[in-house]
Design a protein around this motif. Structure first.
Motif, PDB file in Angstrom:
ATOM      1  N   SER A 236     -40.468 -14.673 -13.306  1.00 28.71           N
ATOM      2  CA  SER A 236     -41.239 -14.405 -14.520  1.00 28.71           C
ATOM      3  C   SER A 236     -42.738 -14.340 -14.223  1.00 28.71           C
ATOM      4  CB  SER A 236     -40.951 -15.486 -15.566  1.00 28.71           C
ATOM      5  OG  SER A 236     -41.774 -15.326 -16.694  1.00 28.71           O
ATOM      6  N   GLU A 237     -43.236 -15.258 -13.396  1.00 24.89           N
ATOM      7  CA  GLU A 237     -44.667 -15.281 -13.089  1.00 24.89           C
ATOM      8  C   GLU A 237     -45.069 -14.078 -12.238  1.00 24.89           C
ATOM      9  OE1 GLU A 237     -45.446 -19.035 -11.292  1.00 24.89           O
ATOM     10  OE2 GLU A 237     -45.658 -20.063 -13.216  1.00 24.89           O
ATOM     11  N   LEU A 238     -44.198 -13.662 -11.322  1.00 26.47           N
ATOM     12  CA  LEU A 238     -44.503 -12.487 -10.514  1.00 26.47           C
ATOM     13  C   LEU A 238     -44.595 -11.236 -11.383  1.00 26.47           C
ATOM     14  CD1 LEU A 238     -42.234 -13.076  -7.374  1.00 26.47           C
ATOM     15  CD2 LEU A 238     -44.706 -13.349  -7.533  1.00 26.47           C
ATOM     16  N   VAL A 239     -43.676 -11.106 -12.338  1.00 26.39           N
ATOM     17  CA  VAL A 239     -43.684  -9.934 -13.228  1.00 26.39           C
ATOM     18  C   VAL A 239     -44.904  -9.964 -14.135  1.00 26.39           C
ATOM     19  CG1 VAL A 239     -42.467  -8.783 -15.099  1.00 26.39           C
ATOM     20  CG2 VAL A 239     -41.188  -9.634 -13.128  1.00 26.39           C
ATOM     21  N   SER A 240     -45.210 -11.129 -14.717  1.00 27.93           N
ATOM     22  CA  SER A 240     -46.330 -11.222 -15.654  1.00 27.93           C
ATOM     23  C   SER A 240     -47.672 -11.003 -14.970  1.00 27.93           C
ATOM     24  CB  SER A 240     -46.326 -12.592 -16.346  1.00 27.93           C
ATOM     25  OG  SER A 240     -46.459 -13.632 -15.388  1.00 27.93           O
ATOM     26  N   ASN A 241     -47.752 -11.300 -13.671  1.00 26.26           N
ATOM     27  CA  ASN A 241     -49.005 -11.107 -12.937  1.00 26.26           C
ATOM     28  C   ASN A 241     -49.046  -9.778 -12.184  1.00 26.26           C
ATOM     29  OD1 ASN A 241     -50.780 -13.783 -12.888  1.00 26.26           O
ATOM     30  ND2 ASN A 241     -48.627 -14.391 -12.887  1.00 26.26           N
ATOM     31  N   GLY A 242     -48.018  -8.955 -12.350  1.00 23.85           N
ATOM     32  CA  GLY A 242     -48.019  -7.629 -11.752  1.00 23.85           C
ATOM     33  C   GLY A 242     -47.879  -7.609 -10.250  1.00 23.85           C
ATOM     34  N   VAL A 243     -47.209  -8.617  -9.678  1.00 23.95           N
ATOM     35  CA  VAL A 243     -47.007  -8.675  -8.232  1.00 23.95           C
ATOM     36  C   VAL A 243     -45.762  -7.874  -7.882  1.00 23.95           C
ATOM     37  CG1 VAL A 243     -46.608 -10.148  -6.238  1.00 23.95           C
ATOM     38  CG2 VAL A 243     -48.094 -10.934  -8.092  1.00 23.95           C
ATOM     39  N   GLN A 244     -45.917  -6.880  -7.004  1.00 19.70           N
ATOM     40  CA  GLN A 244     -44.816  -6.015  -6.605  1.00 19.70           C
ATOM     41  C   GLN A 244     -44.204  -6.542  -5.309  1.00 19.70           C
ATOM     42  OE1 GLN A 244     -43.756  -3.416  -8.443  1.00 19.70           O
ATOM     43  NE2 GLN A 244     -45.357  -3.783  -9.963  1.00 19.70           N
ATOM     44  N   ILE A 245     -43.019  -7.150  -5.418  1.00 22.99           N
ATOM     45  CA  ILE A 245     -42.329  -7.610  -4.227  1.00 22.99           C
ATOM     46  C   ILE A 245     -41.367  -6.529  -3.743  1.00 22.99           C
ATOM     47  CG2 ILE A 245     -42.545 -10.025  -4.891  1.00 22.99           C
ATOM     48  CD1 ILE A 245     -39.603  -9.943  -5.740  1.00 22.99           C
ATOM     49  N   TYR A 246     -40.889  -6.688  -2.527  1.00 23.68           N
ATOM     50  CA  TYR A 246     -39.987  -5.698  -1.943  1.00 23.68           C
ATOM     51  C   TYR A 246     -38.628  -5.760  -2.630  1.00 23.68           C
ATOM     52  CZ  TYR A 246     -36.959  -3.419   1.501  1.00 23.68           C
ATOM     53  OH  TYR A 246     -36.038  -2.613   2.117  1.00 23.68           O
TER      54      TYR A 246
END
Length: 437
Positions: free
Chosen positions: A213-223
């Motif tokens: 959730s935090e990665l999505v909300s902060n716009g972090v693009q993971i592989y």
């Protein structure tokens, strides 16, 4: 059609053509003939050349990065343990030659020494970004050479970034979010929860959801594991739902049942590294090494490196189209850039010439002013010298007059003295004569 036309022309010319079945001897083929053997040729060539794979391990000191690498490749890699007293973040790179069956792999492991150990962590991500860009720049410079040797060039670009997250069970740290945000456009990020046996199953599930959730909300693009290939689409789609992987690493082997397994022994029980009910180590190994290693290499070249290359060439002035959106060749770009450079060079040369002339004029004015001051000073000194000389001459004249006067007085005194002496002598003679008489 061309073969038929040729045969027709031969028949018309009366040439003898022997058809199959009319006493011809057939020769059996030694093997399959066709261009469908091209994949086999590529495989053989690639296997003979070998492969390279570069992993970047980012995480705080003590999260088990080195242990996990040893466990992943079932090898004891050489390395010095890092301390918590590093003044800054340093990247340590080690390359190893591995062999499995007839396939050779040049593996490079890059670790971030001292990451997260400083009080001020604001710039902790910068050495990592600079290192990744330096590898891109080295490859770009090799590409731009006239004589390229890319077939034998050691590609040091980072293919996968394993980002180790501390098993806090709460949320991501600000350092983690900032670092992953800075790296997501430069490298393939695979987040993993290190030492996942430190928290319970229920906490681990909630922690994974919180991280996602935090990665999505902060716009972090993971592989994301690719799903466009039908052969791996199902397994990759399933594994994408398991990210981030909760892993455990251990090089210690314990006897469990009748088998020796990698595990961690605790007072309350044993955690098996390769047991999928205990952790996601097997999932990580499958996705990273067995299934998607080539895709990670391809994504690094076609996505991250291409982005760096495009930005770098645009900074250098190279463009694909002119201002009118028409194709612009490399030669035209070079000529335009060369003319621009020559124009700037001439402009700079003219500016330097004007500056030189201006400085010469200023220097001449300074020299003239200094010369004028020297002449004025010389005139003052000359006048002062003349005045002093006149004073000395006047003084000398006075002294000469005094000397002459003194000499005159001396001469007069001597004359008077001689006259007095003569008068005294005549009187004495007169007295003597009188006495005699």
């Amino acid at each position: 059609m061309e073969a038929e036309a040729n045969s027709g022309s031969l028949e018309d010319s009366g040439a003898f053509i022997q058809r199959p079945g009319e006493g011809c001897r057939t020769v059996p083929l030694a093997g399959h003939v066709g261009f469908d053997s091209l994949p086999d040729q590529l495989v053989n060539k690639s296997v003979s050349q070998g492969f390279c794979f570069n992993i970047l391990c980012v995480g705080e000191t003590g999260l088990g990065k080195s242990t996990l690498m040893d466990t992943l490749f079932n090898t004891k890699f050489e390395g010095e343990p890092a301390t918590h007293t590093q003044p800054g973040v340093q990247l340590r790179s080690n390359t190893y030659d591995l062999q499995e069956s007839n396939v050779g792999l040049k593996l490079t492991i890059v670790s971030t020494v001292g990451f997260g150990d400083q009080i001020n962590k604001e710039d902790s991500y910068k050495p990592i970004v600079e290192f990744i860009d330096a590898q891109f720049e080295a490859y770009l410079q090799e590409e731009l050479k006239i004589r390229r040797v890319l077939h034998s060039y050691h590609d040091s670009r980072i293919h996968a970034c394993l980002y180790f997250i501390a098993p806090t069970g709460h949320s991501l740290k600000s350092l983690d979010l900032v670092t992953m945000k800075k790296l997501d456009s430069k490298v393939n990020i695979i987040p993993i929860i290190a030492k996942s046996d430190a928290i319970s199953k229920s906490e681990l599930t909630k922690f994974k959801i919180k991280i996602t959730s935090e990665l999505v909300s902060n716009g972090v693009q993971i592989y994301q594991f690719p799903t466009d290939d039908e052969s791996v689409a199902e397994i990759n789609g399933t594994m994408n739902a398991h990210l981030p992987f909760a892993v455990i690493g251990s090089t210690e082997e314990l006897k469990i049942g009748n088998k020796m397994m990698k595990a961690r022994q605790y007072p309350w029980g044993t955690v098996q590294v390769e047991n999928e009910a205990h952790c996601d180590f097997v999932k990580l190994r499958e996705m990273l090494i067995r299934v998607n290693m080539e895709d990670l290499r391809e994504q690094t070249h076609s996505r991250h490196y291409e982005l760096y290359r495009r930005c770098k060439l645009e900074e250098m002035g190279f463009k694909d189209t002119d201002p009118d959106s028409k194709p612009f060749s490399l030669q035209e770009t070079y000529e335009a850039k060369r003319n621009e450079f020559l124009g700037e060079l001439q402009k700079k040369e003219e500016e330097m010439r004007q500056m030189f002339v201006q400085r010469v004029k200023e220097k001449e004015a300074e020299l003239k002013e200094a010369e004028k001051e020297l002449h004025e000073k010389f005139d003052r000194l000359k006048k002062l010298h003349q005045d002093e000389k006149k004073k000395l001459e006047d003084k000398k004249k006075c002294l000469d007059d005094e000397v002459n006067a003194f000499k005159q007085r001396k001469t007069a005194a001597e004359l008077l003295q001689s006259q007095g002496s003569q008068a005294g002598g005549s009187q004495t003679l007169k007295r003597d004569k009188e006495k005699k008489n």
